[in-house]
Design a protein around this motif. Structure first.
Motif, mmCIF file in Angstrom:
data_model
loop_
_atom_site.group_PDB
_atom_site.id
_atom_site.type_symbol
_atom_site.label_atom_id
_atom_site.label_comp_id
_atom_site.label_asym_id
_atom_site.label_seq_id
_atom_site.Cartn_x
_atom_site.Cartn_y
_atom_site.Cartn_z
ATOM 1 N N PRO A 61 1.437 0.262 -23.288
ATOM 2 C CA PRO A 61 0.863 -0.846 -22.195
ATOM 3 C C PRO A 61 1.845 -2.099 -22.720
ATOM 4 N N GLY A 62 2.357 -2.703 -21.687
ATOM 5 C CA GLY A 62 3.105 -3.790 -22.197
ATOM 6 C C GLY A 62 2.847 -5.418 -21.519
ATOM 7 N N TYR A 63 1.609 -5.192 -20.710
ATOM 8 C CA TYR A 63 1.020 -6.403 -19.893
ATOM 9 C C TYR A 63 -0.330 -6.540 -20.705
ATOM 10 N N GLY B 260 -2.011 1.527 -15.665
ATOM 11 C CA GLY B 260 -0.801 0.937 -16.539
ATOM 12 C C GLY B 260 -1.132 -0.421 -16.190
ATOM 13 N N GLY B 261 -0.157 -1.220 -15.592
ATOM 14 C CA GLY B 261 -0.137 -2.632 -15.219
ATOM 15 C C GLY B 261 -1.396 -3.073 -14.649
ATOM 16 N N GLY B 262 -1.919 -2.020 -13.767
ATOM 17 C CA GLY B 262 -2.684 -2.383 -12.900
ATOM 18 C C GLY B 262 -4.221 -2.543 -13.550
ATOM 19 N N ALA B 263 -4.379 -1.541 -14.540
ATOM 20 C CA ALA B 263 -5.510 -1.720 -15.366
ATOM 21 C C ALA B 263 -5.396 -3.131 -16.217
ATOM 22 N N GLU B 264 -4.255 -3.227 -16.726
ATOM 23 C CA GLU B 264 -4.040 -4.489 -17.556
ATOM 24 C C GLU B 264 -4.161 -5.570 -16.563
ATOM 25 N N LEU B 265 -3.882 -5.550 -15.420
ATOM 26 C CA LEU B 265 -4.256 -6.824 -14.373
ATOM 27 C C LEU B 265 -5.671 -6.926 -14.439
ATOM 28 N N PRO C 203 -1.483 5.056 -18.671
ATOM 29 C CA PRO C 203 -0.914 6.161 -18.857
ATOM 30 C C PRO C 203 0.773 6.048 -19.444
ATOM 31 N N GLU C 204 0.954 4.906 -20.028
ATOM 32 C CA GLU C 204 2.323 4.550 -20.362
ATOM 33 C C GLU C 204 2.796 5.523 -21.658
ATOM 34 N N VAL C 205 2.154 6.126 -22.445
ATOM 35 C CA VAL C 205 2.599 6.821 -23.608
ATOM 36 C C VAL C 205 3.351 8.134 -22.868
ATOM 37 N N GLY C 206 2.697 8.669 -21.715
ATOM 38 C CA GLY C 206 3.250 9.647 -21.019
ATOM 39 C C GLY C 206 4.701 9.242 -20.330
ATOM 40 N N LEU C 207 4.948 8.139 -20.187
ATOM 41 C CA LEU C 207 6.297 7.609 -19.777
ATOM 42 C C LEU C 207 7.276 7.309 -20.963
ATOM 43 N N GLY C 208 6.604 7.477 -22.169
ATOM 44 C CA GLY C 208 7.447 7.115 -23.513
ATOM 45 C C GLY C 208 7.456 5.663 -23.755
ATOM 46 N N GLU D 207 -7.218 1.857 0.538
ATOM 47 C CA GLU D 207 -8.537 2.256 0.078
ATOM 48 C C GLU D 207 -8.255 3.140 -1.203
ATOM 49 N N LYS D 208 -6.742 3.395 -1.503
ATOM 50 C CA LYS D 208 -6.294 4.512 -2.577
ATOM 51 C C LYS D 208 -6.186 3.643 -4.132
ATOM 52 N N ALA D 209 -5.652 2.430 -3.792
ATOM 53 C CA ALA D 209 -5.232 2.064 -5.209
ATOM 54 C C ALA D 209 -5.526 0.417 -5.222
ATOM 55 N N PRO E 133 0.694 -1.231 0.085
ATOM 56 C CA PRO E 133 0.160 0.004 -0.084
ATOM 57 C C PRO E 133 0.649 1.306 -0.083
ATOM 58 N N ASP E 134 2.139 1.134 0.607
ATOM 59 C CA ASP E 134 2.922 2.365 0.507
ATOM 60 C C ASP E 134 3.329 2.776 -0.763
ATOM 61 N N LYS E 135 3.423 2.021 -1.785
ATOM 62 C CA LYS E 135 3.791 2.199 -3.214
ATOM 63 C C LYS E 135 2.457 1.828 -3.930
ATOM 64 N N LEU E 136 1.304 2.232 -3.412
ATOM 65 C CA LEU E 136 -0.185 1.933 -4.109
ATOM 66 C C LEU E 136 -0.065 0.615 -4.991
ATOM 67 N N VAL F 64 -4.008 -1.178 -8.162
ATOM 68 C CA VAL F 64 -2.691 -1.366 -8.565
ATOM 69 C C VAL F 64 -2.386 -0.120 -9.396
ATOM 70 N N ALA F 65 -1.246 0.637 -8.889
ATOM 71 C CA ALA F 65 -1.044 1.846 -9.669
ATOM 72 C C ALA F 65 0.009 1.729 -10.882
ATOM 73 N N GLY F 66 0.068 0.229 -11.139
ATOM 74 C CA GLY F 66 0.885 0.196 -12.503
ATOM 75 C C GLY F 66 2.243 -0.673 -12.232
ATOM 76 N N ALA F 67 3.084 -0.820 -13.434
ATOM 77 C CA ALA F 67 4.224 -1.534 -13.011
ATOM 78 C C ALA F 67 5.158 -0.453 -12.035
ATOM 79 N N ASP F 68 5.906 -0.984 -11.720
ATOM 80 C CA ASP F 68 7.256 -0.358 -10.486
ATOM 81 C C ASP F 68 7.921 0.608 -11.401
ATOM 82 N N ILE F 69 7.597 1.794 -11.420
ATOM 83 C CA ILE F 69 8.213 2.671 -12.382
ATOM 84 C C ILE F 69 9.882 2.651 -12.114
ATOM 85 N N LYS F 70 10.200 2.633 -10.748
ATOM 86 C CA LYS F 70 11.527 2.604 -10.640
ATOM 87 C C LYS F 70 12.382 1.387 -11.238
HETATM 88 N N1 CO8 Z 1 5.643 2.762 -9.492
HETATM 89 C C1 CO8 Z 1 6.493 2.842 -8.542
HETATM 90 N N2 CO8 Z 1 5.918 3.867 -7.332
HETATM 91 C C2 CO8 Z 1 4.716 4.188 -7.443
HETATM 92 C C3 CO8 Z 1 3.774 3.786 -8.590
HETATM 93 C C4 CO8 Z 1 4.209 3.237 -9.431
HETATM 94 N N3 CO8 Z 1 3.630 2.786 -10.858
HETATM 95 N N4 CO8 Z 1 2.671 4.562 -8.184
HETATM 96 C C5 CO8 Z 1 2.737 5.254 -7.206
HETATM 97 N N5 CO8 Z 1 3.996 4.983 -6.426
HETATM 98 C C6 CO8 Z 1 4.580 5.308 -4.939
HETATM 99 C C7 CO8 Z 1 5.133 6.845 -5.337
HETATM 100 O O1 CO8 Z 1 6.360 6.937 -5.831
HETATM 101 C C8 CO8 Z 1 4.847 7.146 -3.808
HETATM 102 O O2 CO8 Z 1 6.110 6.597 -3.055
HETATM 103 P P1 CO8 Z 1 7.021 7.452 -1.991
HETATM 104 O O3 CO8 Z 1 5.997 7.730 -1.037
HETATM 105 O O4 CO8 Z 1 8.036 6.438 -1.753
HETATM 106 O O5 CO8 Z 1 7.256 8.814 -2.890
HETATM 107 C C9 CO8 Z 1 3.610 6.233 -3.180
HETATM 108 O O6 CO8 Z 1 3.469 5.271 -4.245
HETATM 109 C C10 CO8 Z 1 2.587 7.289 -3.297
HETATM 110 O O7 CO8 Z 1 2.355 7.840 -4.485
HETATM 111 P P2 CO8 Z 1 1.902 9.292 -4.457
HETATM 112 O O8 CO8 Z 1 2.770 10.019 -3.664
HETATM 113 O O9 CO8 Z 1 2.310 9.617 -6.072
HETATM 114 O O10 CO8 Z 1 0.331 9.124 -4.543
HETATM 115 P P3 CO8 Z 1 -0.714 10.214 -5.000
HETATM 116 O O11 CO8 Z 1 -1.824 10.168 -4.395
HETATM 117 O O12 CO8 Z 1 -0.057 11.785 -4.934
HETATM 118 O O13 CO8 Z 1 -0.982 9.986 -6.438
HETATM 119 C C11 CO8 Z 1 -0.918 8.665 -8.520
HETATM 120 C C12 CO8 Z 1 -1.284 8.846 -6.981
HETATM 121 C C13 CO8 Z 1 -1.963 9.548 -9.240
HETATM 122 C C14 CO8 Z 1 -1.541 7.176 -8.783
HETATM 123 C C15 CO8 Z 1 0.326 8.619 -8.572
HETATM 124 O O14 CO8 Z 1 1.013 7.813 -7.644
HETATM 125 C C16 CO8 Z 1 0.795 7.997 -9.905
HETATM 126 O O15 CO8 Z 1 0.634 8.714 -10.993
HETATM 127 N N6 CO8 Z 1 1.495 6.840 -10.326
HETATM 128 C C17 CO8 Z 1 2.198 6.215 -11.347
HETATM 129 C C18 CO8 Z 1 0.898 5.953 -12.042
HETATM 130 C C19 CO8 Z 1 1.506 5.476 -13.442
HETATM 131 O O16 CO8 Z 1 1.922 5.989 -14.357
HETATM 132 N N7 CO8 Z 1 1.413 3.765 -13.811
HETATM 133 C C20 CO8 Z 1 1.788 3.151 -14.860
HETATM 134 C C21 CO8 Z 1 3.193 2.722 -14.669
HETATM 135 S S1 CO8 Z 1 3.891 2.221 -16.112
HETATM 136 C C22 CO8 Z 1 3.128 0.605 -16.329
HETATM 137 O O17 CO8 Z 1 2.442 0.080 -15.572
HETATM 138 C C23 CO8 Z 1 3.644 -0.093 -17.503
HETATM 139 C C24 CO8 Z 1 2.872 -1.604 -17.624
HETATM 140 C C25 CO8 Z 1 3.676 -2.422 -18.616
HETATM 141 C C26 CO8 Z 1 4.952 -2.828 -18.278
HETATM 142 C C27 CO8 Z 1 5.453 -3.603 -19.552
HETATM 143 C C28 CO8 Z 1 7.013 -4.073 -18.649
HETATM 144 C C29 CO8 Z 1 7.874 -3.915 -19.917
#
Ligand code: CO8
Length: 261
Positions: A145-147, A114-119, A137-142, A63-65, A26-29, A67-73
């Motif tokens: 969607p890959g899952y 992202g990956g959360g919607a795909e899951l 939102p993947e196109v915004g990250l360049g 209660e917030k998420a 939950p701390d990383k959504l 899955v907020a996607g693949a781990d962008i890190k």
């Molecule tokens: N990856 C890593 N960490 C995340 C992610 C994520 N996707 N989403 C949230 N977190 C982390 C934040 O970095 C933050 O960590 P910390 O407290 O250590 O800074 C914590 O979760 C809480 O998040 P926020 O502070 O950002 O919370 P907000 O309420 O302000 O915002 C949002 C919530 C709007 C959901 C915002 O967190 C956000 O935009 N997250 C990223 C969403 C995103 O872009 N998801 C798509 C990722 S790309 C993807 O999923 C590709 C899938 C296909 C992969 C194919 C493999 C090759």
């Protein structure tokens, strides 16, 4: 099967055979890092092999998420080779849910990005809480969607709207997701799990083998051999005890007692 011990998942199985599987970061959504992916993969195998599990409800902790996607890190360090490999791996893990042979309901309780919607889309049905938000939102990250998102979203809501959502990286809230046919129902946070369980119990009243084959047939609906598959599965079911029981129970004016064979 006893509930497992996982670093990033929680698994609870109730007396009705409903497994509640929760992505628990939950701390990383609930972002999908490689540990979550590996643990989802091994859980799918465990659930598939356990006859006591009849159905899965998949959700996210907090209660917030969902899955907020693949781990962008983790994504940040990918190159063409490792990116393609990870995409294939995620696709396989998600297909594990789609082809589990047991119904899987996503309980989308917040952000499914992202990956959360795909899951969620790899699950057979989706129940959303009223604060759910879907987006790719993947196109915004360049990226794209890959899952499985480029394949499953058009199948669920049509190519035109899928194209819009993927190209804009836009988000849809629960109500719009409902009108698009992306989710099966929208409920308050308090009600949603009960509603998912109500849906589950309606499914579980039916013949388990028939439910399994129905999933397989519907999963074939976008393949060229879909009609052949349907006929073959229909034929297989005609040899089951559950088919005899279901039809006999109707004729005897009683409730069927399915044995799942
Ligand atoms: N990856 C890593 N960490 C995340 C992610 C994520 N996707 N989403 C949230 N977190 C982390 C934040 O970095 C933050 O960590 P910390 O407290 O250590 O800074 C914590 O979760 C809480 O998040 P926020 O502070 O950002 O919370 P907000 O309420 O302000 O915002 C949002 C919530 C709007 C959901 C915002 O967190 C956000 O935009 N997250 C990223 C969403 C995103 O872009 N998801 C798509 C990722 S790309 C993807 O999923 C590709 C899938 C296909 C992969 C194919 C493999 C090759």
């Amino acid at each position: 099967m006893t509930p497992g011990h996982y670093e990033t998942l929680l698994l609870d199985i109730d007396q009705d055979g409903i497994a509640l599987l929760t992505v628990n970061r939950p701390d990383k959504l609930n972002a999908l890092n490689s540990t979550v992916l590996s643990e989802l993969e091994s859980t799918v195998t465990r659930i598939r092999e356990d006859d006591d599990v009849k159905l899965v409800i998949l959700t996210g902790a907090g209660e917030k998420a969902f899955v907020a996607g693949a781990d962008i890190k983790e994504l940040n360090t990918l190159n063409s080779e490792s990116g393609e490999e990870l995409s294939r791996r995620g696709q396989e893990v998600f297909a594990g849910f789609e082809n589990l042979g047991k119904p899987v309901i996503a309980l989308v309780n917040g952000y499914a990005l992202g990956g959360g919607a795909e899951l969620a889309m790899a699950c057979h049905m989706r129940i959303a809480t009223d604060n759910a938000v879907f987006g790719l939102p993947e196109v915004g990250l360049g990226l794209i969607p890959g899952y499985g998102g480029t394949q499953r979203l058009p199948a669920l809501i049509g190519k035109s709207k899928a194209m819009e959502l993927i190209l804009t990286g836009g988000q849809v809230k629960a109500g719009e997701a409902m009108s698009l046919g992306l989710v099966n129902g929208v409920y308050s946070t308090e009600q949603a799990l009960d509603e998912a369980k109500k849906l589950a119990s309606k499914i579980l009243k039916n013949g388990p083998v028939a439910v399994e084959k129905a999933i397989e047939a519907v999963n074939s609906s976008d393949r060229p051999d879909g009609f052949e598959k349907e006929a073959a599965l229909f034929g297989e079911l005609c040899d089951t005890e559950d088919f005899k029981e279901g039809t006999s129970a109707f004729l005897d004016k009683r409730k069927p007692d399915f044995k799942g064979r």
